[in-house]
Design a protein around this motif. Sequence first.
Motif, PDB file in Angstrom:
ATOM      1  N   PHE A   8      41.346  31.596  39.386  1.00 22.14           N
ATOM      2  CA  PHE A   8      42.143  32.797  39.121  1.00 22.14           C
ATOM      3  C   PHE A   8      42.546  33.449  40.436  1.00 22.14           C
ATOM      4  O   PHE A   8      43.706  33.813  40.634  1.00 22.14           O
ATOM      5  CB  PHE A   8      41.318  33.764  38.269  1.00 22.14           C
ATOM      6  CG  PHE A   8      42.054  35.003  37.879  1.00 22.14           C
ATOM      7  CD1 PHE A   8      42.934  35.000  36.815  1.00 22.14           C
ATOM      8  CD2 PHE A   8      41.875  36.186  38.578  1.00 22.14           C
ATOM      9  CE1 PHE A   8      43.630  36.134  36.446  1.00 22.14           C
ATOM     10  CE2 PHE A   8      42.565  37.333  38.225  1.00 22.14           C
ATOM     11  CZ  PHE A   8      43.446  37.300  37.159  1.00 22.14           C
ATOM     12  N   ILE A  45      43.332  33.600  32.237  1.00 21.76           N
ATOM     13  CA  ILE A  45      42.785  34.763  31.514  1.00 21.76           C
ATOM     14  C   ILE A  45      42.439  34.360  30.086  1.00 21.76           C
ATOM     15  O   ILE A  45      41.377  34.698  29.565  1.00 21.76           O
ATOM     16  CB  ILE A  45      43.800  35.934  31.521  1.00 21.76           C
ATOM     17  CG1 ILE A  45      43.888  36.527  32.923  1.00 21.76           C
ATOM     18  CG2 ILE A  45      43.380  37.016  30.530  1.00 21.76           C
ATOM     19  CD1 ILE A  45      44.967  37.594  33.076  1.00 21.76           C
ATOM     20  N   SER A  76      39.270  32.255  30.102  1.00 21.78           N
ATOM     21  CA  SER A  76      38.115  33.083  30.461  1.00 21.78           C
ATOM     22  C   SER A  76      37.691  33.917  29.264  1.00 21.78           C
ATOM     23  O   SER A  76      36.493  34.105  29.011  1.00 21.78           O
ATOM     24  CB  SER A  76      38.452  34.008  31.628  1.00 21.78           C
ATOM     25  OG  SER A  76      38.710  33.244  32.780  1.00 21.78           O
ATOM     26  N   GLU A 135      47.986  33.673  33.233  1.00 22.03           N
ATOM     27  CA  GLU A 135      47.885  33.852  31.791  1.00 22.03           C
ATOM     28  C   GLU A 135      46.949  32.818  31.177  1.00 22.03           C
ATOM     29  O   GLU A 135      46.089  33.152  30.360  1.00 22.03           O
ATOM     30  CB  GLU A 135      49.273  33.767  31.149  1.00 22.03           C
ATOM     31  CG  GLU A 135      50.173  34.956  31.448  1.00 22.03           C
ATOM     32  CD  GLU A 135      50.838  34.873  32.820  1.00 22.03           C
ATOM     33  OE1 GLU A 135      50.566  33.912  33.569  1.00 22.03           O
ATOM     34  OE2 GLU A 135      51.632  35.776  33.154  1.00 22.03           O
ATOM     35  N   GLN A 156      36.881  31.793  37.824  1.00 21.55           N
ATOM     36  CA  GLN A 156      37.141  32.973  38.657  1.00 21.55           C
ATOM     37  C   GLN A 156      37.803  32.567  39.977  1.00 21.55           C
ATOM     38  O   GLN A 156      38.750  33.208  40.445  1.00 21.55           O
ATOM     39  CB  GLN A 156      35.838  33.730  38.936  1.00 21.55           C
ATOM     40  CG  GLN A 156      35.251  34.392  37.688  1.00 21.55           C
ATOM     41  CD  GLN A 156      33.794  34.793  37.871  1.00 21.55           C
ATOM     42  OE1 GLN A 156      33.254  34.768  38.976  1.00 21.55           O
ATOM     43  NE2 GLN A 156      33.139  35.155  36.777  1.00 21.55           N
TER      44      GLN A 156
END
Lengths: 339, 238, 243
Positions: free
Chosen positions: A174, B207, B210, B204, A171
């Motif tokens: 990101f 994601i 994850s 990308e 996270q």
Amino acid sequence: MTTTDVDQTAVGELPGRRRLAVGAVGVVFWAWLLARWASHNTLLDRLFTALGAPNLVQSELGVRQREPWLPAEPFQAASDGVADVAASLGPASVLLEWLAWLFDLAAFATTIGPQLAAGAFVTVYLTVLSMLLGLLLAVPLSVARVYGGPVLSRISLAYTELIRGTPLLAQLFFLYFGLPLAGFIDSFGFVGSGGVPRAAVFVAIVGFTINSSAYQSEYIRAALQSVDPGQLTAARSIGLSKLQGIRYVVLPQGLRFAIPGWTNEFVYLIKYSSLAAFITVPELFRRARNIGSDTFQFTDVYVIVALFYLALVLTTALAMGKLEQAVAIPGLGRGADRD
Amino acid sequence: MDPVLLQASDWQFVLENWQFLLLGTVVTVLLTATSLGLGFLTGFPAGAIEVYGSGRLQAAVSTAGVVLRGTPIVVLIVLFFFGLPLPRLGTVPLLEVDLKAFVAATLALGLRSAAYQAQVFRGAIQSIGEGQMEAARSIGMSERQAIQHVIFPQAIRRSIPGFQNEFTIVLKDTSVAFAIGLAELLTRAEQLYLQPGRDTAVMEVLIAISAVYFVLTFTTNRTLDYLNEVYAVPGGNE
Amino acid sequence: MTLLRVEHVDKSYGDEEVLHDVSFEMQRQDVEVIVGPSGSGKSTLLRCVNRLTEIDDGAIYLDGEEIHALDENELRRRVGMVFQDFNLFAHRTARGNVTLGLRQVLGMPREEAEATADDYLERVGLADQAESYPAELSGGQQQRVGIARALAMEPELILFDEPTSALDPELIGEVLSVMRDLADEGTTMLCVTHEMGFARSAASRITFLDDGRIVERGPPETLFEDPEHERTRAFLGELAGIQ
């Protein structure tokens, strides 16, 4: 994912006498930390300079230039002394070698203390700010989950499941490397100078707030559900609206039941704030890692930083226990003790 | 800054590298399995010692538990990696896993998990009423027999939700082995987007991985929920 | 003057019909006691009056106004309720239980609310327990706080939902004596209770509800001495026998 982290205690109970020892060490540790922070604080510096004592607080000093208050030499001398004795005794002196290492560690700790104190400052404000901001999100999330209709409660559920089902480090990456968030924050001009931390710190706070809100809302949800439904009925029966009933009757009880869970989350966040190191935030762990790369004393610095975290975690757990006692209501058990 | 997020060409890049990420997923799953195994094997007796042990042994176990639960996992991982006299063990081909890093991560994640599992198990033992022990003693069992045949079987079943929770935590925390460069999923993700000219694919790739973590936690939790229902003692969890 | 008029009320939970064509009227200062076997729909009827439960069909008028035309919070301010299991706000003292509605619903300033709360606590004989938390009070004391909490809103009607059923026998008397005082002072009360002594001495009317229907309704003397229906006689006789 029906299970939650609710029934685990944060760090557990220390045996009786050790609690006292931890409490005493904690007081000394915090006194030292607060004094260290104060002595390099920008605001205090301006204040004392204005009061005519410009050298009392030195905020302009770079973190690496800061001087320790305890000299390292006596510890180093003791270490060398013990090591000499150990060497003369030959292989039968394992215990003495340990002692020499401990003194060596103490000497090293005094040397790097100022840098670690600066890191601990970032760790503490990262954690506290993210906890509080996370709570602001968590209360409406949990209320939506318990009392919201099918749509609101599903949105809340999806949010918490997504956040809780993916790693915090992913996270943070990101937010920091993926989203152009850091650039956006930097565009505010004032960021990164004049005592205002760098953009990465803000990104970390955003990340921890989001992550923490999901966990906190789970604890609060469980606590709200443990409040007797008759309480809301009674609130409605005297003419309070549903929101008023939740606000004045259910939440005051539920939030008290949530304190043990909240302590867990607090402790969790102190520990996991260390991951901010990987998005360049100069908090406690990153300071330690940098010292490690400078000195190659990786083991020593990581042992010392582990002790720092332990001190932060254990004093927090003790303090939260006190808070729980302070707001306790006769006859209203802790969430965990309720049947 | 690149104005177009989530480009099709970047998703194409993720797809082209699915095998590379799959190897990382394998490492993540393996590390989770070894850590949970170590955690269970040490956590279970540690919990029993905390309840039934006495003196120095019990104090040592509970103090070790507090230290392991009170230290960040990243500190434990680097400490075990740099501090333990582990020999260089070479690298596993294909997975590209440095064995020394893998052992250090297993020890850190496993022992930390053991400290939590011990608490789960301890709580489960303590939640079983005195009456169970008395009933066992009343039909002539020794205390040891009572613990072995009456208390433990119930305590283990009651521990399942807590162990399940541990699974999620350990799986997610394998990503912290990034700190010592272990080639698990997150580390491999970084290796992908750090390739020259691939800095547009950060979102990308992240994601995608994850989603892998989420699917792993979600499906395993649902399976364990199901098993928990199937093997629960009727009315025995209250 | 008619305060409450219940007209042809129906209520079902799924396939189960709980109330069927229930109609009755109450005047101001009436004490209406509803009796009936468990599951006969008594509590549901009470909860329909302050809309904790919504009716399926029919109408209920409070002082001439259909209650569904009123704001539900306004309705509940005007119709108080006392619960079987007290439902005191566990995080507030006895005084705090009474002041919450005064402050948040009526918008009374703190000091006035506290003075008012103390007055009502005195009326139920608990002036000395104002600072106690619910868990520190006996069941009878908790229920008296519950009554004070309802009274303080100065409702036009108070609903009592089996107020003594959760109490130990030795604590029932103190609650009933408060209720009797209220009746004597002219409070309009709609009570579900099994206390036949209270019903006989305090009720203006008794309604016998069975299987969601009103079987018989009348002044206590008639129902106790000369009921029209055999079922009423059997039920009341059985109740009297237990006590």
